[in-house]
Design an enzyme around this catalytic site. Sequence first.
Site, PDB file in Angstrom:
ATOM      1  N   ASP A 175     -12.022 -11.290 -26.214  1.00 10.10           N
ATOM      2  CA  ASP A 175     -12.305 -10.424 -25.060  1.00 10.10           C
ATOM      3  C   ASP A 175     -13.656 -10.748 -24.427  1.00 10.10           C
ATOM      4  OD1 ASP A 175     -11.540  -8.601 -23.167  1.00 10.10           O
ATOM      5  OD2 ASP A 175     -11.899  -6.817 -24.381  1.00 10.10           O
ATOM      6  N   HIS A 202      -7.325 -14.419 -24.135  1.00  8.59           N
ATOM      7  CA  HIS A 202      -7.988 -13.291 -23.468  1.00  8.59           C
ATOM      8  C   HIS A 202      -9.484 -13.326 -23.759  1.00  8.59           C
ATOM      9  CE1 HIS A 202      -7.446  -8.985 -21.906  1.00  8.59           C
ATOM     10  NE2 HIS A 202      -8.750  -9.173 -22.039  1.00  8.59           N
ATOM     11  N   GLU A 261      -4.658  -0.074 -23.268  1.00  7.57           N
ATOM     12  CA  GLU A 261      -5.933  -0.090 -23.989  1.00  7.57           C
ATOM     13  C   GLU A 261      -6.494   1.331 -23.931  1.00  7.57           C
ATOM     14  OE1 GLU A 261      -8.908  -2.509 -22.109  1.00  7.57           O
ATOM     15  OE2 GLU A 261     -10.262  -2.467 -23.830  1.00  7.57           O
ATOM     16  N   ASP A 269     -17.546 -13.743 -17.846  1.00 11.13           N
ATOM     17  CA  ASP A 269     -18.778 -12.976 -17.669  1.00 11.13           C
ATOM     18  C   ASP A 269     -19.101 -12.116 -18.885  1.00 11.13           C
ATOM     19  OD1 ASP A 269     -16.359 -11.833 -16.714  1.00 11.13           O
ATOM     20  OD2 ASP A 269     -17.432 -10.209 -15.750  1.00 11.13           O
ATOM     21  N   HIS A 273     -13.238 -13.162 -21.365  1.00  9.30           N
ATOM     22  CA  HIS A 273     -13.833 -13.053 -20.028  1.00  9.30           C
ATOM     23  C   HIS A 273     -15.058 -13.957 -19.911  1.00  9.30           C
ATOM     24  CE1 HIS A 273     -11.564  -9.397 -18.659  1.00  9.30           C
ATOM     25  NE2 HIS A 273     -11.393  -9.276 -19.964  1.00  9.30           N
ATOM     26  N   HIS A 333      -4.066  -6.115 -17.993  1.00  8.80           N
ATOM     27  CA  HIS A 333      -4.724  -5.245 -18.976  1.00  8.80           C
ATOM     28  C   HIS A 333      -3.970  -3.905 -18.980  1.00  8.80           C
ATOM     29  CE1 HIS A 333      -8.361  -7.792 -18.732  1.00  8.80           C
ATOM     30  NE2 HIS A 333      -8.813  -7.157 -19.798  1.00  8.80           N
TER      31      HIS A 333
HETATM   32 ZN   LIG Z   1     -10.243  -7.913 -21.251  1.00 12.44          ZN
END
Ligand SMILES: [Zn+2]
Length: 356
Positions: free
Chosen positions: A295, A20, A211, A24, A22, A208
């Site tokens: 993340d 996991h 969270e 960006d 990202h 996701h």
């Molecule tokens: Zn995430």
Amino acid sequence: MTAPRIDTETLRRLPKAVLHDHLDGGLRPATVVELADAVGHTLPTTDPDALAAWYFEAANSGDLVRYIATFEHTLAVMQSREGLLRTAEEYVLDLAADGVVYAEVRYAPELMVNGGLALPEVVESVQEGLAAGMAKAAAAGTPVRVGTLLCGMRMFDRTKETADLAVAFRHAGVVGFDIAGAEDGFPPADHLAAFEHLRRENVPFTIHAGEAHGLPSIHQALQVCGAQRIGHGVRITDDIVDGKLGRLAGWVRDRRIALEMCPTSNLQTGAATSIAEHPITELKDLGFRVTLNTDNRLVSGTTMTREMSLLVQEAGWSVEDLRTVTVNALKSAFVPFDERRALIEDVVLPGYASAL
Ligand SMILES: [Zn+2]
């Protein structure tokens, strides 16, 4: 219990697997500054160190929506083929330098079309950059296998289109799908058309969930949408009382559903209160298939080595615990079984054996 201290260099050398992370959210600050200048985008500061600090501060607001807003400045430099090639290549090299041997990178192609690229061109550019990074990392003696997850944004209506894209690129580096974006108010079942299409096409996906929003979100992601893994999932602890598992928590543990846990990110968005008390430790001890993840490395100011170091120092984790979550990640990775087994047997286990 006092855990033996493990030095950072030993941790950095340990083989790691991240499910996991990202694209960006993991740019180099200096690259953001350089590319922003080239495209005329105004940043909060043009000093790379100050920019890194700005990200960390803005991300520390304790609010998922504000956390997500910081992506404006990375996305601004990812709207062209050149920007995507460079950021994807650097992404791989940075993971390799951190000891990562397997990674699933995720991003939302629909957020990268403002410069006129079509969705397939976005995916092609990223894959080309990742391939260049993998070739360089292998040549440098630090090979890393990177698979791609395409994200649909849960607050927009392009998830089916993105699922189509994942199916189209399944033999060109894309290994799965996800939905991302603000969780509250945007339940996964709003995107059933995308998930049903992926299931029919046998393309795996994660969601996701759990969270910002609690058990109903996790339940829906698994039992209505059919996710094979859960992004974050920290709120599964709402279904555990004094170590006793409720039905949903039991399902997650017993079906071996991987939880893609991201401790530092969770502190920043308010989903957890401290590393010492982050649910990852309790869930690991209860036998859940927990995995450790970053993340967003730039936005959260972190790396896999740092996440491991925090757990060792503040939550009493041992090297064996780190090996467990690494093997867990590979067991639940979306690339084919033979590749996963080879990484576990030929890379991860020998790497930990030499560190122990
Ligand atoms: Zn995430």
